[in-house]
Design a protein around this motif. Structure first.
Motif, PDB file in Angstrom:
ATOM      1  N   MET A 157     -15.480 -48.248  19.684  1.00  0.00           N
ATOM      2  CA  MET A 157     -14.936 -49.275  19.215  1.00  0.00           C
ATOM      3  C   MET A 157     -13.943 -49.054  18.885  1.00  0.00           C
ATOM      4  O   MET A 157     -12.259 -49.580  18.334  1.00  0.00           O
ATOM      5  N   GLU A 158     -13.337 -47.379  17.951  1.00  0.00           N
ATOM      6  CA  GLU A 158     -12.552 -47.226  17.799  1.00  0.00           C
ATOM      7  C   GLU A 158     -11.280 -46.487  17.899  1.00  0.00           C
ATOM      8  O   GLU A 158     -10.124 -47.393  17.874  1.00  0.00           O
ATOM      9  N   PRO A 159     -11.129 -46.980  19.369  1.00  0.00           N
ATOM     10  CA  PRO A 159      -9.752 -46.794  20.753  1.00  0.00           C
ATOM     11  C   PRO A 159      -9.964 -48.344  20.526  1.00  0.00           C
ATOM     12  O   PRO A 159      -8.553 -48.412  20.488  1.00  0.00           O
ATOM     13  N   LEU A 160     -10.247 -49.464  19.933  1.00  0.00           N
ATOM     14  CA  LEU A 160      -9.857 -50.509  20.532  1.00  0.00           C
ATOM     15  C   LEU A 160      -9.532 -51.516  19.310  1.00  0.00           C
ATOM     16  O   LEU A 160      -9.060 -52.483  19.447  1.00  0.00           O
ATOM     17  N   THR A 161      -9.009 -50.433  18.222  1.00  0.00           N
ATOM     18  CA  THR A 161      -9.235 -51.393  17.324  1.00  0.00           C
ATOM     19  C   THR A 161      -8.157 -51.709  17.284  1.00  0.00           C
ATOM     20  O   THR A 161      -7.158 -53.328  16.716  1.00  0.00           O
ATOM     21  N   ILE A 162      -6.817 -50.580  16.873  1.00  0.00           N
ATOM     22  CA  ILE A 162      -5.492 -51.170  17.341  1.00  0.00           C
ATOM     23  C   ILE A 162      -4.876 -52.151  18.873  1.00  0.00           C
ATOM     24  O   ILE A 162      -3.910 -53.008  17.831  1.00  0.00           O
ATOM     25  N   PRO A 163      -5.403 -51.951  19.427  1.00  0.00           N
ATOM     26  CA  PRO A 163      -4.957 -52.772  20.428  1.00  0.00           C
ATOM     27  C   PRO A 163      -5.425 -54.287  19.620  1.00  0.00           C
ATOM     28  O   PRO A 163      -4.919 -55.080  20.801  1.00  0.00           O
TER      29      PRO A 163
END
Length: 339
Positions: A118-124
């Motif tokens: 989930m961390e890579p998807l937070t900003i997008p």
């Protein structure tokens, strides 16, 4: 170094395909209870897959075409990470050494994979959420709601004003009815008193007539007896005369007392009848004028008629003394109001 548009578009398409592929996976199908066994399955990992796939489904519904290449790469990395855990679950077989331990190891990896996925998807996810929000539409709706609320507030204010006016009219009507009821009640009190005094006057009139008749009869008898009675001596004559005088005096006093009570009763009857008439005609005179000064003068005269003594002709009274001249009262209030 800038990424060529072709490669960026290719990565965006790749990310969309991964998002669509993962969105079509049902978390409950990853339990594999029917394919494996009752004791060895991935039912324990289903809630964690539901959380991660829910984020994937939200991102799949967003427009990622405006993301940077690095952000698209983060989406691809997060999706591949989650897809790897899903593949581990789907490729698991019971025909291997220690399948229960392997199953438990995969479940533990899924439990610990939330942050890394989930961390890579937070900003997008946050950026696309702002892009998905139509602020212009929200502003238009807010302005529309504001205009509607203002119209409703104005309508509600108008409605309240109408209710207030109706309430004031109803209150004034109640006050008028109460005033009329009060005047009628007081007039009825005076009428009742007048009737009682009228009955008393008739009683005293009958008593006066009766005593007068008795006195006249006694006087005639005494006159007739005086022609036949011959006293033996002077003391006997004096006693005879004084007894007759005393009897006639008592009867005369009875006539005087009865007549006086009759006059008093008639006086009270007439006075209370006058008071009742004054209260009975009060509303008619008040409603006939819109001038507050005239109404006050009428009220003053009615009060004097109701509470002051009046000359009726049945008793020896002095002429009425007008405490306040109504003309002076009206002029005084008018001048005061003009000042």
């Amino acid at each position: 170094m800038a990424t060529p548009p072709e490669k960026r578009n290719e990565k965006i398409e790749n990310a969309k395909e991964l998002l669509a592929e993962l969105s079509n996976i049902s978390p409950s199908s990853l339990a594999r209870k029917e394919e494996l066994s009752r004791d060895i399955n991935f039912q324990e990992a289903v809630p964690y897959f539901e959380e991660m796939l829910d984020i994937i489904k939200q991102l799949n519904q967003r427009d990622i075409s405006r993301l940077t290449t690095s952000q698209v790469n983060q989406i691809i990395a997060g999706c591949n990470n989650l897809k790897g855990h899903i593949n581990n679950v789907q490729d698991f077989e019971l025909n291997q050494n220690s399948p229960a331990d392997v199953c438990t190891q995969i479940i533990n990896q899924v439990k610990a994979a939330y942050d890394s996925v989930m961390e890579p998807l937070t900003i997008p996810l946050a950026f696309t959420a702002t892009q998905a929000t139509d602020y212009a539409r929200i502003e238009r709706e807010a302005k529309g709601y504001h205009a509607t609320m203002r119209e409703e507030a104005q309508s509600f204010k108008t409605l309240l004003d109408n209710y207030r006016q109706e309430a004031e009219k109803a209150l004034n009507a109640v006050k008028e009815q109460a005033a009329e009821a009060g005047v009628s009640t007081n007039a009825q009190i005076f009428l009742t008193e007048s009737t009682a005094h009228a009955n008393g006057a008739r009683t005293w009139l009958k008593a006066t007539i009766a005593i007068s008749g008795v006195t006249l009869a006694v006087a005639i008898v005494f006159v007739c007896l005086s022609f036949t009675y011959k006293p033996a001596d002077i003391p006997d004559a004096i006693q005879y005369v004084f007894s007759k005088v005393i009897l006639l005096s008592v009867l005369s006093f009875g006539i005087f007392w009865s007549a006086k009570n009759f006059r008093s009763a008639k006086h009270n009857e007439t006075l209370n009848k006058h008071r009742a008439n004054a209260l009975g005609t009060f509303r008619a005179f008040v409603e006939g004028s819109d001038d507050p000064a005239v109404k006050d003068a009428i009220l003053l005269q009615t009060s004097q008629a109701a509470f002051s003594n009046r000359r009726t002709g049945y008793e020896g009274q002095e002429a009425d003394v007008q405490s306040v001249n109504p003309v002076v009262e009206i002029l005084g209030k008018s001048l005061h109001r003009e000042d």
